[in-house]
Motif scaffolding. Structure first.
Motif, PDB file in Angstrom:
ATOM      1  N   VAL A 133     -15.538  -8.515   5.720  1.00 24.89           N
ATOM      2  CA  VAL A 133     -14.801  -7.563   6.557  1.00 24.89           C
ATOM      3  C   VAL A 133     -14.474  -6.315   5.747  1.00 24.89           C
ATOM      4  N   ALA A 134     -13.981  -6.515   4.518  1.00 26.52           N
ATOM      5  CA  ALA A 134     -13.625  -5.373   3.680  1.00 26.52           C
ATOM      6  C   ALA A 134     -14.834  -4.493   3.377  1.00 26.52           C
ATOM      7  N   VAL A 135     -15.973  -5.117   3.103  1.00 23.32           N
ATOM      8  CA  VAL A 135     -17.209  -4.346   2.863  1.00 23.32           C
ATOM      9  C   VAL A 135     -17.555  -3.521   4.096  1.00 23.32           C
ATOM     10  N   GLY A 136     -17.437  -4.130   5.270  1.00 27.50           N
ATOM     11  CA  GLY A 136     -17.723  -3.411   6.503  1.00 27.50           C
ATOM     12  C   GLY A 136     -16.788  -2.244   6.747  1.00 27.50           C
ATOM     13  N   LEU A 137     -15.612  -2.297   6.118  1.00 19.78           N
ATOM     14  CA  LEU A 137     -14.629  -1.211   6.242  1.00 19.78           C
ATOM     15  C   LEU A 137     -14.730  -0.234   5.074  1.00 19.78           C
ATOM     16  N   THR A 138     -15.821  -0.291   4.328  1.00 19.92           N
ATOM     17  CA  THR A 138     -16.174   0.603   3.218  1.00 19.92           C
ATOM     18  C   THR A 138     -15.388   0.341   1.943  1.00 19.92           C
ATOM     19  N   TRP A 139     -14.876  -0.867   1.779  1.00 23.41           N
ATOM     20  CA  TRP A 139     -14.234  -1.224   0.509  1.00 23.41           C
ATOM     21  C   TRP A 139     -15.327  -1.359  -0.553  1.00 23.41           C
ATOM     22  N   PRO A 140     -15.113  -0.843  -1.766  1.00 19.40           N
ATOM     23  CA  PRO A 140     -16.126  -0.971  -2.829  1.00 19.40           C
ATOM     24  C   PRO A 140     -16.421  -2.434  -3.138  1.00 19.40           C
ATOM     25  N   THR A 141     -17.677  -2.823  -3.095  1.00 22.10           N
ATOM     26  CA  THR A 141     -18.036  -4.233  -3.273  1.00 22.10           C
ATOM     27  C   THR A 141     -17.684  -4.754  -4.664  1.00 22.10           C
ATOM     28  N   ASP A 142     -17.725  -3.881  -5.664  1.00 19.60           N
ATOM     29  CA  ASP A 142     -17.436  -4.338  -7.023  1.00 19.60           C
ATOM     30  C   ASP A 142     -15.945  -4.564  -7.254  1.00 19.60           C
ATOM     31  N   LEU A 143     -15.117  -4.233  -6.277  1.00 23.56           N
ATOM     32  CA  LEU A 143     -13.679  -4.444  -6.392  1.00 23.56           C
ATOM     33  C   LEU A 143     -13.211  -5.607  -5.509  1.00 23.56           C
ATOM     34  N   ILE A 144     -14.145  -6.402  -5.022  1.00 17.76           N
ATOM     35  CA  ILE A 144     -13.830  -7.596  -4.244  1.00 17.76           C
ATOM     36  C   ILE A 144     -14.190  -8.816  -5.089  1.00 17.76           C
ATOM     37  N   CYS A 145     -13.203  -9.655  -5.379  1.00 16.34           N
ATOM     38  CA  CYS A 145     -13.405 -10.804  -6.253  1.00 16.34           C
ATOM     39  C   CYS A 145     -12.931 -12.077  -5.573  1.00 16.34           C
ATOM     40  N   CYS A 180       0.836  -1.205   0.000  1.00 11.09           N
ATOM     41  CA  CYS A 180       0.000   0.000   0.000  1.00 11.09           C
ATOM     42  C   CYS A 180       0.868   1.252   0.000  1.00 11.09           C
ATOM     43  N   GLY A 181       1.920   1.253   0.811  1.00 11.96           N
ATOM     44  CA  GLY A 181       2.819   2.398   0.844  1.00 11.96           C
ATOM     45  C   GLY A 181       3.481   2.645  -0.493  1.00 11.96           C
ATOM     46  N   ILE A 182       3.936   1.567  -1.145  1.00  6.70           N
ATOM     47  CA  ILE A 182       4.555   1.709  -2.464  1.00  6.70           C
ATOM     48  C   ILE A 182       3.538   2.244  -3.471  1.00  6.70           C
ATOM     49  N   ALA A 183       2.321   1.708  -3.428  1.00 11.97           N
ATOM     50  CA  ALA A 183       1.284   2.144  -4.365  1.00 11.97           C
ATOM     51  C   ALA A 183       0.962   3.627  -4.202  1.00 11.97           C
ATOM     52  N   LEU A 184       0.904   4.098  -2.963  1.00 11.03           N
ATOM     53  CA  LEU A 184       0.607   5.508  -2.727  1.00 11.03           C
ATOM     54  C   LEU A 184       1.772   6.404  -3.145  1.00 11.03           C
ATOM     55  N   GLN A 185       2.997   5.933  -2.916  1.00  9.37           N
ATOM     56  CA  GLN A 185       4.182   6.727  -3.243  1.00  9.37           C
ATOM     57  C   GLN A 185       4.496   6.714  -4.728  1.00  9.37           C
ATOM     58  N   ARG A 186       4.173   5.596  -5.391  1.00  3.79           N
ATOM     59  CA  ARG A 186       4.505   5.444  -6.810  1.00  3.79           C
ATOM     60  C   ARG A 186       3.242   5.126  -7.607  1.00  3.79           C
ATOM     61  N   LEU A 241      -6.840  -3.082   5.588  1.00  5.25           N
ATOM     62  CA  LEU A 241      -7.979  -3.001   4.672  1.00  5.25           C
ATOM     63  C   LEU A 241      -8.743  -1.695   4.863  1.00  5.25           C
ATOM     64  N   ALA A 242      -8.795  -1.205   6.095  1.00  9.87           N
ATOM     65  CA  ALA A 242      -9.441   0.085   6.346  1.00  9.87           C
ATOM     66  C   ALA A 242      -8.615   1.225   5.751  1.00  9.87           C
ATOM     67  N   THR A 243      -7.295   1.140   5.891  1.00 11.20           N
ATOM     68  CA  THR A 243      -6.423   2.171   5.326  1.00 11.20           C
ATOM     69  C   THR A 243      -6.566   2.227   3.817  1.00 11.20           C
ATOM     70  N   ILE A 244      -6.592   1.069   3.185  1.00 11.35           N
ATOM     71  CA  ILE A 244      -6.743   1.029   1.728  1.00 11.35           C
ATOM     72  C   ILE A 244      -8.108   1.570   1.317  1.00 11.35           C
ATOM     73  N   ALA A 245      -9.153   1.212   2.049  1.00 12.05           N
ATOM     74  CA  ALA A 245     -10.489   1.722   1.740  1.00 12.05           C
ATOM     75  C   ALA A 245     -10.546   3.237   1.879  1.00 12.05           C
ATOM     76  N   ARG A 246      -9.782   3.777   2.809  1.00 16.36           N
ATOM     77  CA  ARG A 246      -9.771   5.224   3.015  1.00 16.36           C
ATOM     78  C   ARG A 246      -9.054   5.958   1.883  1.00 16.36           C
ATOM     79  N   TYR A 247      -7.863   5.479   1.518  1.00 18.34           N
ATOM     80  CA  TYR A 247      -7.042   6.195   0.536  1.00 18.34           C
ATOM     81  C   TYR A 247      -7.236   5.704  -0.893  1.00 18.34           C
ATOM     82  N   ARG A 248      -7.730   4.514  -1.069  1.00 15.22           N
ATOM     83  CA  ARG A 248      -8.103   3.954  -2.361  1.00 15.22           C
ATOM     84  C   ARG A 248      -7.038   4.101  -3.454  1.00 15.22           C
ATOM     85  N   PRO A 249      -5.862   3.552  -3.250  1.00 22.53           N
ATOM     86  CA  PRO A 249      -4.859   3.579  -4.324  1.00 22.53           C
ATOM     87  C   PRO A 249      -5.327   2.752  -5.509  1.00 22.53           C
TER      88      PRO A 249
END
Length: 202
Positions: free
Chosen positions: A126-138, A58-64, A85-93
């Motif tokens: 869990v990811a859905v509960g942390l506001t991860w977009p449902t269409d991006l969970i496979c 996640c850090g690499i994705a946000l930085q690059r 998973l919450a951090t990723i849902a928040r920043y959405r790289p």
């Protein structure tokens, strides 16, 4: 626990076929050595510590943001750092794919200790509960579906969460698993050099 699903070789082959230069960070599980043996590339950080593969990715994705980034770790490792998973849902790289290998066991010792997914937990929920977009969970349970999902994640903005069912009966015990030919420090140096080379070439 299920007695069917993907093998480590199938997962490594799918990653190798789909990555197209993507940065890959693996957890400390058996996938690290298998991926190294199938298709080693310099932009790969192998055997990141338990709970940190996805955080580092996640850090690499946000930085690059110009680089596609794939995290690959087991369900036990991801559980140890589930808050990412919450951090990723928040920043959405948009350039990040998290590939979680779900086999329901901790891949240490004799593979007899169940993870929370082995007790019925669902990381997608869990990811859905942390506001991860449902269409991006496979989910993927065979080589064809995993390859298709990884190809889609390389073409379409994420962040993607891919839950791949790994056959626990095909998982090697710790003493019998393949190991990467580099340690985590060496892999980190090689990755930094490769990313610096790419940046200077742009």
């Amino acid at each position: 626990m299920t007695s069917s699903g993907l093998t480590l070789a199938e997962i490594a082959q799918a990653i190798a076929a789909a990555r197209d230069g993507a940065v890959v960070v693996t957890g400390p599980g058996a996938i690290a050595g298998t991926l190294f043996s199938v298709a080693d590339e310099p932009a790969t950080l192998y055997n990141m510590e338990l709970a940190y593969a996805t955080s580092v990715a996640c850090g690499i994705a946000l930085q690059r943001p110009e680089e596609a980034v794939i995290s690959v770790e087991g369900d036990g490792s991801l559980l140890a750092g589930i808050g990412v998973l919450a951090t990723i849902a928040r920043y959405r790289p948009a350039n990040l794919t998290v590939l979680c290998l779900v086999n329901g066991i901790y891949g240490t010792g004799d593979n007899s200790v169940r993870t929370q997914t082995g007790l019925g937990a669902d990381y997608g929920a869990v990811a859905v509960g942390l506001t991860w977009p449902t269409d991006l969970i496979c989910r993927a349970a065979d080589a064809g579906s995993l390859s298709a999902v990884l190809e889609t994640s390389r073409r379409s903005p994420g962040p993607w969460l891919v839950l791949a069912t790994l056959d626990p009966s095909a998982h090697p015990v710790s003493a019998g698993r393949l190991r990467p030919g580099v340690d985590v420090v060496e892999a980190g140096v090689l990755m930094r050099r490769e990313l610096a080379r790419r940046a200077s070439a742009r």
